[in-house]
Write a protein that holds these residues in place. Structure first.
Motif, PDB file in Angstrom:
ATOM      1  N   LEU A  22       0.849  -1.185   0.000  1.00 35.88           N
ATOM      2  CA  LEU A  22       0.000   0.000   0.000  1.00 35.88           C
ATOM      3  C   LEU A  22       0.886   1.237   0.000  1.00 35.88           C
ATOM      4  O   LEU A  22       1.698   1.430   0.915  1.00 35.88           O
ATOM      5  CB  LEU A  22      -0.917   0.034   1.223  1.00 35.88           C
ATOM      6  N   ALA A  23       0.742   2.050  -1.023  1.00 36.38           N
ATOM      7  CA  ALA A  23       1.407   3.349  -1.041  1.00 36.38           C
ATOM      8  C   ALA A  23       0.535   4.321  -0.255  1.00 36.38           C
ATOM      9  O   ALA A  23      -0.682   4.359  -0.428  1.00 36.38           O
ATOM     10  CB  ALA A  23       1.595   3.830  -2.479  1.00 36.38           C
TER      11      ALA A  23
ATOM     12  N   SER B 178      -5.474   9.419  -5.848  1.00 38.50           N
ATOM     13  CA  SER B 178      -4.239   8.836  -5.344  1.00 38.50           C
ATOM     14  C   SER B 178      -4.074   9.199  -3.882  1.00 38.50           C
ATOM     15  O   SER B 178      -4.914   9.876  -3.283  1.00 38.50           O
ATOM     16  CB  SER B 178      -3.042   9.365  -6.144  1.00 38.50           C
ATOM     17  N   HIS B 179      -2.951   8.773  -3.317  1.00 40.73           N
ATOM     18  CA  HIS B 179      -2.650   9.110  -1.930  1.00 40.73           C
ATOM     19  C   HIS B 179      -2.104  10.527  -1.790  1.00 40.73           C
ATOM     20  O   HIS B 179      -1.932  11.003  -0.669  1.00 40.73           O
ATOM     21  CB  HIS B 179      -1.663   8.096  -1.343  1.00 40.73           C
TER      22      HIS B 179
ATOM     23  N   CYS C   8      -3.579   9.392   3.816  1.00 35.72           N
ATOM     24  CA  CYS C   8      -4.348   8.987   2.640  1.00 35.72           C
ATOM     25  C   CYS C   8      -3.618   7.824   1.988  1.00 35.72           C
ATOM     26  O   CYS C   8      -2.399   7.890   1.778  1.00 35.72           O
ATOM     27  CB  CYS C   8      -4.505  10.146   1.661  1.00 35.72           C
ATOM     28  N   VAL C   9      -4.348   6.764   1.678  1.00 38.59           N
ATOM     29  CA  VAL C   9      -3.764   5.517   1.179  1.00 38.59           C
ATOM     30  C   VAL C   9      -4.264   5.249  -0.239  1.00 38.59           C
ATOM     31  O   VAL C   9      -5.461   5.332  -0.510  1.00 38.59           O
ATOM     32  CB  VAL C   9      -4.151   4.331   2.082  1.00 38.59           C
ATOM     33  N   ASN C  10      -3.337   4.919  -1.125  1.00 39.56           N
ATOM     34  CA  ASN C  10      -3.734   4.497  -2.461  1.00 39.56           C
ATOM     35  C   ASN C  10      -4.376   3.115  -2.374  1.00 39.56           C
ATOM     36  O   ASN C  10      -3.795   2.181  -1.810  1.00 39.56           O
ATOM     37  CB  ASN C  10      -2.516   4.453  -3.375  1.00 39.56           C
ATOM     38  N   VAL C  11      -5.577   2.978  -2.919  1.00 36.45           N
ATOM     39  CA  VAL C  11      -6.334   1.741  -2.738  1.00 36.45           C
ATOM     40  C   VAL C  11      -5.760   0.591  -3.549  1.00 36.45           C
ATOM     41  O   VAL C  11      -5.109   0.786  -4.579  1.00 36.45           O
ATOM     42  CB  VAL C  11      -7.825   1.941  -3.116  1.00 36.45           C
TER      43      VAL C  11
ATOM     44  N   SER D 194       0.147   1.068  -5.026  1.00 34.57           N
ATOM     45  CA  SER D 194      -0.371  -0.075  -4.272  1.00 34.57           C
ATOM     46  C   SER D 194      -0.494  -1.291  -5.192  1.00 34.57           C
ATOM     47  O   SER D 194      -0.450  -1.171  -6.416  1.00 34.57           O
ATOM     48  CB  SER D 194      -1.729   0.265  -3.658  1.00 34.57           C
ATOM     49  N   THR D 195      -0.665  -2.459  -4.595  1.00 30.60           N
ATOM     50  CA  THR D 195      -0.783  -3.679  -5.387  1.00 30.60           C
ATOM     51  C   THR D 195      -1.976  -3.588  -6.321  1.00 30.60           C
ATOM     52  O   THR D 195      -3.099  -3.309  -5.909  1.00 30.60           O
ATOM     53  CB  THR D 195      -0.945  -4.901  -4.467  1.00 30.60           C
TER      54      THR D 195
END
Length: 359
Positions: A24-25, A49-50, A75-78, A85-86
């Motif tokens: 997770l970015a 995005s994050h 904030c996390v990139n989903v 993120s994957t």
């Protein structure tokens, strides 16, 4: 600060698949205070995005509502997205090749469960505010149900408890546009990109509305045979997205949005929403045609003690990204009324219009 969280164990997916591992970015802004009471978790929308200061700069940043001088903002990139993120372009450990078309089906709940792994890794036991719009709001409401004691304040904008047949139809039309691109059956990062341009043009129609186009893309007595402004706008939006996104992630995340149903396995929508303990503000945009305002009214009706606020905006669904000043005022007023324990269904903006309150 941009970071990467790695989870090196199998991650079980709601639909039955497994990710052998995940990444997770995420971005953090500000510092966590001593009692860890200043966490603001922002959930991004479909192609976001994050980098929350980029896409929500009207709400996040120094001098803004969510200020890193006071808040610890995450904030996390989903999962499934394009920004670290994957996702479909990530390497599948089982094959040593990118997933591409073999990336497994994921849901909103899978995304929230991945967030919870990161939360535990960061040692966060309480989230002061969780906020999101559209797909981000779907994540926020799901998290507030699955972990009722985690979130203190919940802010939902232009989102829903269950994605509608109307919204699913829009998403399927976009997937069909990608599928007819002859390159979509291939396996390379640019596969389906021309189809995604058409998909994005279709999406823009649902993000705005008749009145928006009538003003922003008004006809100017163009000579016969010359492209109208609206034509150029649609093509520009497709090209713009193609420069920063890929068709695989677009396809996957449209299915993620369709998966939204907080009542699944919980006795229905009403029963699920009744489990939320967070103090909740729900905002809807009157001109939104993709997530109609009745969907937000439903959320507010069935979340205990929730506040509902209808916002006027020319920009339809995209108003949740554009109307930062309006959203900021609504949140500030809501926070005041929550502290004063005022009737949460009070119409904030009627008081604003009468100049009975100041922000």
């Amino acid at each position: 600060m941009n970071n990467l969280f790695k989870y090196n164990q199998p991650f079980q997916l709601e639909a039955g698949g497994i990710l052998p591992e995940l990444e997770l970015a995420y971005q953090t802004l500000g510092e966590l205070n001593k009692d860890c009471s200043n966490v603001v978790w922002i959930c991004h929308a479909f192609t976001g995005s994050h980098d929350v200061e980029d896409w929500w700069q009207g709400l996040v940043g120094r001098g803004k509502l969510y200020n890193p001088d006071r808040h610890f903002i995450i904030c996390v990139n989903v999962l499934g997205s394009h920004y670290g993120s994957t996702g479909p372009l990530s390497i599948n450990p089982a094959t040593g090749e990118p997933y591409y078309h073999t990336f497994p089906f994921i849901t909103i709940r899978d995304i929230v469960n991945s967030f919870d792994l990161l939360r535990e890794h960061l040692g966060i036991q309480k989230i002061k505010t969780c906020i999101g719009g559209s797909l981000g709001g779907q994540q926020a409401v799901e998290w507030a149900i699955s972990q009722p004691d985690l979130i203190k304040n919940l802010i939902l904008i232009a989102t829903n408890a269950q994605h509608s047949p109307w919204g699913i139809a829009f998403n399927e039309s976009q997937r069909m546009a990608i599928e007819v691109d002859p390159t979509w059956k291939e396996s390379h990062p640019q596969a389906g990109i021309e189809g995604m341009k058409a998909a994005r043009a279709t999406a823009l129609i649902s993000y705005r509305n008749y009145e928006t186009y009538g003003i922003t893309q008004a006809r100017n007595d163009e000579p016969l045979g010359k492209a109208h402004r609206a034509m150029g706008y649609q093509r520009y939006q497709g090209e713009k997205l193609a420069q920063r996104f890929n068709a695989y992630s677009y396809y996957v995340l449209s299915q993620v949005m369709d998966s939204q149903d907080v009542g699944r396995g919980r006795g229905g929508l009403v029963q699920a929403l009744s489990q939320i303990k967070a103090k909740t503000l729900v905002m809807g945009i009157k001109s939104d045609t993709l997530f109609p305002i009745n969907e937000q009214a439903f959320l507010a009706k069935h979340i205990p003690g929730a506040t509902f606020q209808a916002l006027d905006s020319l920009y339809g669904h995209d108003g949740f990204l554009i109307e930062s000043q309006l959203i900021t005022k609504a949140i500030k007023l809501w926070k005041k009324f929550v502290r004063l324990d005022v009737n949460p269904m009070y119409d904030f903006f009627k008081r604003l219009e009468k100049k009975e309150v100041a922000v």
